[in-house]
Structures are given as C-alpha cells and as structure tokens.
Enzyme design. Structure first.
Site, PDB file in Angstrom:
ATOM      1  CB  CYS A 162      -0.921  -0.141   1.107  1.00 22.12           C
ATOM      2  SG  CYS A 162      -1.694  -1.553   1.490  1.00 22.12           S
ATOM      3  NE  ARG A 212       3.989   1.500  -1.459  1.00 22.46           N
ATOM      4  CZ  ARG A 212       5.423   0.766  -1.240  1.00 22.46           C
ATOM      5  NH1 ARG A 212       6.442   0.891  -2.144  1.00 22.46           N
ATOM      6  NH2 ARG A 212       5.103  -0.103  -0.393  1.00 22.46           N
ATOM      7  CD1 TRP A 260      -2.040  -5.533  -3.179  1.00 27.32           C
ATOM      8  CD2 TRP A 260      -2.633  -4.408  -4.869  1.00 27.32           C
ATOM      9  NE1 TRP A 260      -1.870  -6.424  -4.193  1.00 27.32           N
ATOM     10  CE2 TRP A 260      -2.438  -5.662  -5.354  1.00 27.32           C
ATOM     11  CE3 TRP A 260      -2.903  -3.325  -5.766  1.00 27.32           C
ATOM     12  CZ2 TRP A 260      -2.660  -6.006  -6.664  1.00 27.32           C
ATOM     13  CZ3 TRP A 260      -3.017  -3.787  -7.028  1.00 27.32           C
ATOM     14  CH2 TRP A 260      -2.931  -5.099  -7.574  1.00 27.32           C
ATOM     15  CG  ASN A 269       2.819  -0.896   2.860  1.00 27.23           C
ATOM     16  OD1 ASN A 269       2.192  -1.714   2.638  1.00 27.23           O
ATOM     17  ND2 ASN A 269       4.194  -0.597   2.418  1.00 27.23           N
ATOM     18  N   GLY A 270       1.502  -3.161   5.153  1.00 27.90           N
ATOM     19  CA  GLY A 270       2.166  -4.484   5.711  1.00 27.90           C
ATOM     20  C   GLY A 270       1.033  -5.300   6.128  1.00 27.90           C
ATOM     21  CD  GLU A 305       7.295 -17.210 -17.429  1.00 32.78           C
ATOM     22  OE1 GLU A 305       6.303 -17.689 -17.986  1.00 32.78           O
ATOM     23  OE2 GLU A 305       7.424 -16.025 -16.840  1.00 32.78           O
ATOM     24  CE  LYS A 318       8.126 -12.719 -17.966  1.00 29.46           C
ATOM     25  NZ  LYS A 318       7.169 -13.694 -18.208  1.00 29.46           N
ATOM     26  CD  GLU A 321       6.104 -11.512 -21.939  1.00 29.21           C
ATOM     27  OE1 GLU A 321       4.756 -10.924 -22.005  1.00 29.21           O
ATOM     28  OE2 GLU A 321       6.380 -12.127 -20.792  1.00 29.21           O
ATOM     29  CG  HIS A 369      11.573 -37.377 -29.772  1.00 32.65           C
ATOM     30  ND1 HIS A 369      11.368 -38.387 -30.232  1.00 32.65           N
ATOM     31  CD2 HIS A 369      11.737 -37.259 -28.386  1.00 32.65           C
ATOM     32  CE1 HIS A 369      11.621 -39.304 -29.174  1.00 32.65           C
ATOM     33  NE2 HIS A 369      11.838 -38.577 -28.087  1.00 32.65           N
ATOM     34  CE  LYS A 425       1.105  -7.150 -15.533  1.00 30.18           C
ATOM     35  NZ  LYS A 425       2.268  -8.014 -15.529  1.00 30.18           N
TER      36      LYS A 425
HETATM   37  C1  AGP Z   1       3.302 -12.862 -19.191  1.00 30.34           C
HETATM   38  O1  AGP Z   1       4.701 -12.130 -19.084  1.00 30.34           O
HETATM   39  C2  AGP Z   1       2.486 -12.178 -20.091  1.00 30.34           C
HETATM   40  N1  AGP Z   1       2.423 -10.761 -19.685  1.00 30.34           N
HETATM   41  C3  AGP Z   1       1.162 -12.924 -20.321  1.00 30.34           C
HETATM   42  O2  AGP Z   1       1.429 -14.217 -20.739  1.00 30.34           O
HETATM   43  C4  AGP Z   1       0.237 -13.069 -19.120  1.00 30.34           C
HETATM   44  O3  AGP Z   1       0.723 -14.021 -18.222  1.00 30.34           O
HETATM   45  C5  AGP Z   1      -1.115 -13.535 -19.554  1.00 30.34           C
HETATM   46  O4  AGP Z   1      -1.440 -12.660 -20.321  1.00 30.34           O
HETATM   47  C6  AGP Z   1      -2.153 -13.912 -18.420  1.00 30.34           C
HETATM   48  O5  AGP Z   1      -2.324 -12.760 -17.884  1.00 30.34           O
HETATM   49  P1  AGP Z   1      -3.384 -12.918 -16.301  1.00 30.34           P
HETATM   50  O6  AGP Z   1      -2.209 -13.896 -15.395  1.00 30.34           O
HETATM   51  O7  AGP Z   1      -3.343 -11.380 -15.766  1.00 30.34           O
HETATM   52  O8  AGP Z   1      -4.506 -13.987 -16.457  1.00 30.34           O
END
Ligand code: AGP
Length: 616
Positions: free
Chosen positions: A2, A27, A76, A102-103, A488, A492, A495, A511, A611
């Site tokens: 927060c 925050r 938050w 906050n905490g 993953e 990373k 993207e 394979h 996002k």
């Molecule tokens: C991950 O780095 C991406 N931004 C994206 O794959 C994300 O994980 C995916 O869109 C799922 O989002 P969410 O966790 O908000 O559902």
C-alpha cells in the site's frame, strides 16, 4: 503493498496528502482515504472511498478541510475485501486517533479477540483497525508516544504505520519494520511516505528509517528512536537526485527490474501470512470450501501465458503432494473443448489480473459443469476473484511491467503452499509424508533469502547477455519441475526482446530440436541438482556440447561438474526439486531483461502486448 503518506506544517494538509498519494498509486489502488485534524478545533475528520484515488478526490471536492496535519493511504487489500469500510485511515473506537498502515500484522486475530472480549467495537475486517484500537486502549493513559510504542511492541509481522491524535495535534508518530518508510525534511514542515516519489514535489532532503525504529515528527523537528532501547538514533539526511519517474521505480530503470527485485519481499509476505506454527492456513477458504476440497477426485489448472506455466508447475507439485490426477490446460482451449468436469473436480484459475477473458470464460464453463472453482489472483476484487467459488490472493502488489515476474513467483509459492495444504486436509489419501511436509515448509521459509542470493548473479548475467544479445534464436530446455520454466524463460525472452525462443522438455531434443544445434545456437539448460532427472539433463547437455552449441546452464551452487560443462553458468541455492522453479526463474527473468535492455526494447511496455488481455 500500500502507499502511505503524512504531513505536518503550515500548508493545507489535504492537498499535500492527495498529491503524495497520486505518486503512490502504483503501490495499490483499490481504495484510498485521508484523515486530518482541524486547524482550530483539532477535530478528527476521516474521508475514504472505494476505488481509485479519483473517487476520493471527487468525494473531497467542495469540502473545506482546513488542517495543518494529516495522513493518507492508497490500498492494496490484504485483509478484508476492497470495500469502503475496510479502506484506510482507520480510527480507534473512541475516534481519538487515526492510523494508516502498509504491511501485515500476523497476530492481529488474537489481539482482536482480546479487545472484543474487553468490549471494544470494530467496524472493519482489517488488521489495521486492531492496531488503531490497541493504541487507543493504551492511550487512555493520556500519553500518546507511550501508548504507540507499547502497542507496536506487541504486534508481530512487518508493517509501516503513521498515526495522528486529536489531543496531540503537534506531531505525527511513525513506525517501520520491513516495509519502507522515508521522512522528507522541509522548512517549517515535514513529510513521511512509503517512498520518495511522494516527497519530491516538496523536498529532496530525506531520512530513510530502519527496521524497528519509531519517529516523532513535528513541523520543525524530527526525532528517531530505537523501539528496543527507546534511545534516540542519529540519522543523516540524504539528498535525493532522482526525478519523479525514476522515484516511482524506486530508482530502477524499469518497473520490470524493480519487480524482479521485489520478489524476496513478495515471497516473504506470502509465507508469513500463510504459515502458522507448522500449519498452512488460508483465511479466505471457509469450512464449506474445505469440506468440498476433501472430496475432490481430480484437479485442473486453467490459465494463460505465464500463469499457464505456473499451472504446469502446479500440476507436478500437486501430484507429488496429493496423489490425485491433475491436468494443466490453456484457458482458450479449456473453454471450448467441452471439458470432462463435474462436481468432483476442482478447477483452479490462475491469473495475475483477474480479468483475462479466456480465463474468465473457462471459469464460467467450469461453474456450469458444477466444478468447485478456486481463483489464485493478484488483483483483489477483480472479476475472476469475485466470480470463483473461492479465492486465494497472491498479494504480490501491483505488477506494472507487462512481462510477469513477481506475480509468477507469487503464483508458484501459493501453489506450493496449497499443494501441502491439500495434503494436510486429505489425510486418508496417498501423498507425501508428514516428515516431507515438514521438510518442505522449512525449505519454503528459506526461499526469500535464497532469492536474494540468486539476484546477486545480475552482473554475471549481464556479461553473458552482452555476448549473446545479437543471436537470432534461443533454445530453452528443462525436465520435470523445470520443464515449465523452459517455456517461461522462452516466453520472457520473446515478449520483451522480440527474439525467437523455444522452450522444450529436454527429453524431446532427440525428436527434432537437436537439428537446431550448431556453434551459433545458444541453449539455456535448467539443471538443478535436486531434480530427479539431473543425470538425464546432464546427458542432454553432453549432446549439446558434442554439437558445439553455446551452453548457458542454470544450476545449483557448488555444482562443479555442471560448471565445467557450461560456457556460461548461473547458480542458485539448493532447495527441494518441488521448489526449484521458484529459484531457477530468477536468472531466466534477469537474462531476458538484460537482452531486452541491450536491444533497446521498450521493456515495460513491449510492442503488441497488454498487461491484461480482457478480449478474446
Ligand atoms: C506474461 O509475461 C504475459 N504478460 C502474459 O502471458 C500473461 O501471463 C497472460 O496474459 C495471463 O495474464 P493473467 O495472469 O493476468 O491472467
């Protein structure tokens, strides 16, 4: 996480508080509020609203609050839904004091019981109000500083507080433990905030408080004391050179790097609020949900992107801890495949935003088929959090960088806890022994410090990235718990650098992917010592060496054999195989970040991405 602010001086306090909160909205922003003492009567006024700061500003429009001292908060949520009655500031039942926090106060429920038994009324479900009433109780003695320090000394957990009292309008009281608090020094006025970004419009002279210190802040004097010794502490002010935008990132060049470095605190927060005396407790799972959980026969993790990778790790974790059939599905597939799900199934939706359209649709499909739905979510009060039968919040704080980092580690940590919790309540069934559970818990609590150690590899990773950032394609390989991390790590890199990267289970090399290996091909191999398939992974590494591939290995500290094989080696502390993805994710995140910076990419807002994907 927060945002908290405080002001005392000659200006009108409320506009200063609102401006400070604007700089802290990153925050947390599910509710906000201010409290101030009237300049003449010293009456305590508290104004708070659910929703973003703009709602509070609207509520304050037209109100004349003439005050020289006040506190503010942007929330938050951790304890208590993001409703207005849970918003801060909280006052004690006698409305003598107001507090922002906050905490997390870990022993709030036993103190609340004690106060309730003494007839103290409560208006919210928050742990913060317990602190307010405990201070208020001791304040009946008439001495605010004494009451404040006595109350804080009884509280367990990690928190930052700012308090004002109507009968002592000449001072702010603050306390800091684990969560940040910085004092801004002005001329005839002083400020306090969660971070410097809220101070910079007024001052660049700052004093950073340290753990278990409290301060008495008057408009012309600041005194800092040690809570333990009650003796004054001398602390030299420093001049802040950051501009406002750097300050919101706490001085980091990007939110993504800041969030990578927040991971020890995030995992610490999760563990501290969920492990009590060797038992795992999820406050948000009521008895009705627990009863249903005891009778489930199959589990499905359903999610997208990084959250899907967390589901794949969860698949291994749950099947190890509780011998139930588990499946990890991509939301966009699950929602259309007429999944074979009924009231004996548990469907776990993993989502940082709680708004991903495919995951929301999958949730509704699962509910239609009478499955028990559990959401593991970061954003409190989000759609998926509200529609699921049950929710476990990850409390990672707002994740601003589009590339998910701390939310991923938070998901893995929560799923590890949930897997052990499910074993705890599935006593009659097959699964890990009590001894193994105990060992996992002891290794879980070591993770925050181990993540901090893994982060010390930053420079080594930077050097490796400098040699490789111009490469066109990258291969990521892992086995078992670290196969999902191969996916993953590749995601990373894709993207935020726009380079091609592919993650594979290492056993799949022969394979097809092995055709890719030559002296120009970087291959990232995730090979922790604890893995049950460590030797198999070494064989794959030998296969890559034989074809002159550029070997980057992520291994366990003091693994001399692996170090000899790799051209570049990133080492993380040793932990259980089940917990190893939490540590091996760190160099994967850092490597992608460093390559993106070298390629001058828009790290926090990569092209074509959002996002939260709230459309199909
Ligand atoms: C991950 O780095 C991406 N931004 C994206 O794959 C994300 O994980 C995916 O869109 C799922 O989002 P969410 O966790 O908000 O559902």
């Amino acid at each position: 996480m927060c945002g908290i602010v405080g002001y005392i001086g000659e200006r009108d306090a409320v506009p200063v508080l609102i401006k400070g909160l604007e700089h802290l909205e990153y925050r947390g922003y599910d509710s906000a509020g201010v409290a101030c003492l009237h300049r003449d009567s010293c009456d305590l006024t508290v104004v708070k609203e659910k929703g973003k700061l703009i709602k509070l500003r609207e509520r304050l429009r037209g109100r004349i609050l003439s005050s020289h001292i006040g506190i503010g908060h942007t929330r938050w949520a951790t304890h208590g839904e993001p409703e207005k009655h849970n918003a801060h500031p909280h006052s004690d039942s006698a409305n003598q004091i107001a507090i922002v926090h906050n905490g997390i106060i870990e022993n709030y429920s036993q103190i609340k019981t004690e106060l309730l038994n003494q007839g103290v009324p409560f208006r919210s479900q928050t742990d913060t109000e317990v602190a307010a009433n405990l201070i208020g109780k001791y304040y009946q003695s008439g001495h605010l500083v004494e009451a404040f320090t006595k109350a804080v000394a009884r509280l367990e957990g990690f928190f930052a507080f700012v308090v004002i009292a109507k009968d002592e309008p000449d001072k702010l009281l603050v306390f800091k433990r684990s969560n940040p608090l910085v004092i801004g020094l002005g001329k005839g006025e002083n400020f306090v905030a969660s971070d410097v970004s809220a101070l910079l419009p007024y001052t660049r002279q700052a004093v950073f408080m340290e753990d278990d210190e409290y301060a008495i802040i008057r408009k012309d004097r600041v005194e800092i004391y040690s809570l333990k010794t009650r003796r004054p502490v001398k602390r030299r002010p420093i001049t802040i050179e950051w501009d406002i935008s750097q300050a919101a990132k706490s001085g980091y060049p990007h939110f993504m790097l800041k969030e990578i470095y927040e991971q020890p605190e995030v995992v610490r927060n999760i563990l501290k609020s969920r492990i009590h005396r060797g038992k795992i407790v999820f406050d948000s799972l009521d008895k009705k949900v627990e009863r249903r959980l005891k009778n489930i026969e199959r589990v499905h993790f359903v999610s997208c992107g990084t959250a899907y990778h967390a589901g794949l790790v969860g698949n291994y974790m749950l099947e190890e801890c509780v011998r139930l059939p588990v499946n990890a599905a991509v939301s966009s597939e699950f929602r259309y495949e007429d999944p074979i799900v009924d009231d004996k199934d548990l469907v776990i939706l993993i989502t940082q935003s709680g708004e991903t359209a495919d995951t929301l649709a999958a949730l509704r499909e699962a509910k239609k088929k009478k499955a028990l739905t559990l959401a593991i979510v970061n954003v409190v009060g989000s759609t998926i959090a509200r529609e699921a039968d049950a929710v476990i919040y990850t409390h990672a704080g707002p994740e601003i960088g589009v590339a998910s980092t701390k939310a991923y580690l938070a998901q893995l940590t929560v799923i590890a806890l949930f897997s052990i919790y499910l074993r705890q309540i599935h006593r009659g069934r097959k699964g890990i022994s009590a001894g193994k559970m105990k060992s996992l818990l002891s290794q879980l609590v070591r993770l925050p410090a181990q993540i901090e150690r893994a982060l010390k590899q930053e420079e080594i990773i930077t050097n490796c990235a400098k040699h490789l950032f111009r490469k066109q394609t990258f291969l990521y390989l892992g086995r078992g718990y670290n196969f999902p991390n191969a996916l993953e790590g590749a995601l990373k890199l894709k993207e935020i650098t726009y380079s091609h990267a592919h993650g594979y289970p290492a056993g799949e090399m022969k394979h097809g992917p092995i055709a890719l290996i030559d002296k120009n091909q970087p291959v990232i191999c995730i090979c922790p010592k604890a893995s049950a398939t460590y030797d198999k992974m070494l064989s794959n590494i030998e296969e890559i060496r034989a074809r002159k591939g550029i070997l980057i290995c992520i291994g366990t500290e003091r693994d001399k054999h692996l170090t000899k094989l790799a051209k570049y080696i990133f080492l993380v502390p040793d932990t259980a195989a089940m917990l190893s993805p939490i540590l091996t994710a760190i160099p994967l995140q850092m490597f992608a970040y460093k390559v993106a910076v070298l390629k001058k990419r828009d790290v926090d807002q990569p092209r074509n991405l959002a996002k939260s994907v709230t459309v199909e």
